[in-house]
Design an enzyme around this catalytic site. Structure first.
Site, PDB file in Angstrom:
ATOM      1  N   SER A 103       0.789  -1.240   0.000  1.00 43.51           N
ATOM      2  CA  SER A 103       0.000   0.000   0.000  1.00 43.51           C
ATOM      3  C   SER A 103       0.819   1.288   0.000  1.00 43.51           C
ATOM      4  O   SER A 103       0.238   2.364  -0.167  1.00 43.51           O
ATOM      5  CB  SER A 103      -0.940   0.016   1.205  1.00 43.51           C
ATOM      6  N   LYS A 116       0.177   3.397  -2.943  1.00 39.55           N
ATOM      7  CA  LYS A 116      -1.053   4.184  -3.134  1.00 39.55           C
ATOM      8  C   LYS A 116      -0.777   5.682  -3.190  1.00 39.55           C
ATOM      9  O   LYS A 116      -1.449   6.427  -3.915  1.00 39.55           O
ATOM     10  CB  LYS A 116      -2.050   3.882  -2.006  1.00 39.55           C
ATOM     11  N   TYR A 173      -4.159  -2.967  -9.839  1.00 37.52           N
ATOM     12  CA  TYR A 173      -3.969  -2.788  -8.396  1.00 37.52           C
ATOM     13  C   TYR A 173      -3.043  -3.869  -7.820  1.00 37.52           C
ATOM     14  O   TYR A 173      -2.127  -3.580  -7.047  1.00 37.52           O
ATOM     15  CB  TYR A 173      -5.331  -2.804  -7.685  1.00 37.52           C
ATOM     16  N   TYR A 185      -4.472   4.821   7.706  1.00 34.24           N
ATOM     17  CA  TYR A 185      -5.801   4.198   7.856  1.00 34.24           C
ATOM     18  C   TYR A 185      -6.520   4.682   9.117  1.00 34.24           C
ATOM     19  O   TYR A 185      -6.583   5.894   9.360  1.00 34.24           O
ATOM     20  CB  TYR A 185      -5.701   2.662   7.881  1.00 34.24           C
ATOM     21  N   VAL A 204       1.349  -3.444   3.982  1.00 30.15           N
ATOM     22  CA  VAL A 204       1.157  -4.660   4.757  1.00 30.15           C
ATOM     23  C   VAL A 204       2.375  -5.609   4.712  1.00 30.15           C
ATOM     24  O   VAL A 204       2.471  -6.536   5.499  1.00 30.15           O
ATOM     25  CB  VAL A 204      -0.155  -5.336   4.278  1.00 30.15           C
TER      26      VAL A 204
HETATM   27  N1  GLN Z   1      -2.216  -5.714  -1.557  1.00 32.47           N
HETATM   28  C1  GLN Z   1      -2.721  -5.449  -0.240  1.00 32.47           C
HETATM   29  C2  GLN Z   1      -4.219  -5.599  -0.241  1.00 32.47           C
HETATM   30  O1  GLN Z   1      -4.825  -5.168  -1.161  1.00 32.47           O
HETATM   31  C3  GLN Z   1      -2.338  -4.074   0.168  1.00 32.47           C
HETATM   32  C4  GLN Z   1      -2.859  -3.713   1.527  1.00 32.47           C
HETATM   33  C5  GLN Z   1      -1.872  -2.974   2.384  1.00 32.47           C
HETATM   34  O2  GLN Z   1      -0.688  -2.872   2.115  1.00 32.47           O
HETATM   35  N2  GLN Z   1      -2.369  -2.496   3.506  1.00 32.47           N
HETATM   36  O3  GLN Z   1      -4.806  -6.150   0.642  1.00 32.47           O
END
Ligand code: GLN
Length: 310
Positions: A63, A66, A188, A240, A258
């Site tokens: 993420s 993003k 994505y 978040y 993550v």
């Molecule tokens: N690829 C992970 C997902 O879509 C990314 C989520 C994250 O890094 N928090 O669940």
């Protein structure tokens, strides 16, 4: 100037013995991570580089991407068009929440999965291959060298991304995604699977700290006006459902992923990145959070700090 090397060496040594947190396992490939992996990197806006521990260990960006695809969508479409599709409100929900704004049917912000999947649909390109090539080129400008997709992580995400599929279908049903829903999802999963290092992420963060110009190559990755937008959403939404507490306690724009990566941007000073896979219950790297909190405190980085007047 602070002695950044001494600072991160000290932080590395004090934080490495924190063995709390859990490695993400819902993407099976991520579960293979070693909980002891730990790297810190700082890149200043003058292009000076400092690193400690596993700062050149490769991992999937997840993420943290993003923030950068949001900048790319802004550059491709302009602010007003992007805002029509994705809002910029913190939401106080987990990163994979299935949620759209009730009135406008937009995802609340581009830092959670719903917003990021919608943002991917806005990235220009005739087809998925062209979009991926543009994504790789964008990462290359920020980092200063070629970036590759980790095929095993990509396959793992795509095989197990049922929740993201649900989110993408909701976005399509709500007319947020205009293009092909499977292409939006593939894009994505690809963006999350790009392979980076803490050093590379610190360079990307330093590029944001330097208003869009990579401080080492001097190439521009993003116009300054959009860097402002990216940092604003990182500040309000990047962590978040702990974004409010982060803004209160740490006070620098950040984005976590993550796989255990986290970046912090200190405008006009430096970018910092930490990599350490064990996560807290909000999905942030435990050691990463600890390092950024300590750095903020030590260097008086909180945007509302008044250390000189203390
Ligand atoms: N690829 C992970 C997902 O879509 C990314 C989520 C994250 O890094 N928090 O669940």
């Amino acid at each position: 100037m602070p002695d950044y090397q001494m600072l991160i060496d000290t932080l590395y040594n004090t934080v490495k013995d924190n063995h709390t947190g859990t490695i993400a396992s819902y993407i099976p490939q991520l579960a293979k991570a070693d909980p002891n992996w730990f790297g810190i990197a700082i890149v200043t806006i003058d292009g000076d580089v400092y690193q400690a521990g596993d700062a050149t260990h490769q991992f999937s960006v997840q993420s943290v991407s993003k923030a950068f695809t949001y900048g790319m969508a802004l550059a491709d479409n302009g602010r007003a068009n992007v805002l029509k599709k994705v809002a910029v409100e913190p939401v106080g929900k987990t990163f994979n929440a299935i949620i759209l704004d009730a009135a406008s049917a937009r995802p609340p912000n581009p830092m959670i999965n719903a917003g990021a999947i919608a943002i991917g649909d806005l990235i220009k390109g005739e087809n998925l291959a062209e979009k991926l090539n543009r994504l790789l080129a964008m990462f290359k400008t920020y980092i200063g060298h070629d970036v590759y997709l980790d095929g095993a992580v990509f396959a793992s995400e795509r095989l197990t991304g049922f929740r993201n599929r649900a989110i993408a279908n909701l976005l399509k049903a709500s007319h947020v995604i205009e293009g092909d829903v499977d292409q939006a999802l593939e894009f994505y999963f690809q963006q999350c699977s790009l392979s980076v290092t803490a050093l590379g992420l610190a360079t990307m963060a330093a590029t944001l700290a330097n208003h869009g110009i990579n401080p080492i190559t001097r190439n521009r990755a993003l116009q300054a006006t959009y860097v402002r937008d990216v940092l604003s959403v990182m500040h309000s939404c990047g962590m978040y459902d702990s974004s409010g507490e982060w803004a209160y306690r740490v006070g620098i724009p950040a984005k976590s992923g993550v796989s255990g990566g986290i970046i912090g941007v200190v405008p006009n000073q430096f970018g910092v990145a930490v990599f350490s896979p064990p996560l807290d219950d909000k999905g942030h790297s435990v050691r990463g959070v600890q390092v950024l909190e300590a750095l903020s405190e030590e260097l008086c980085l909180h945007i509302f700090d008044g250390c000189d007047d203390a």
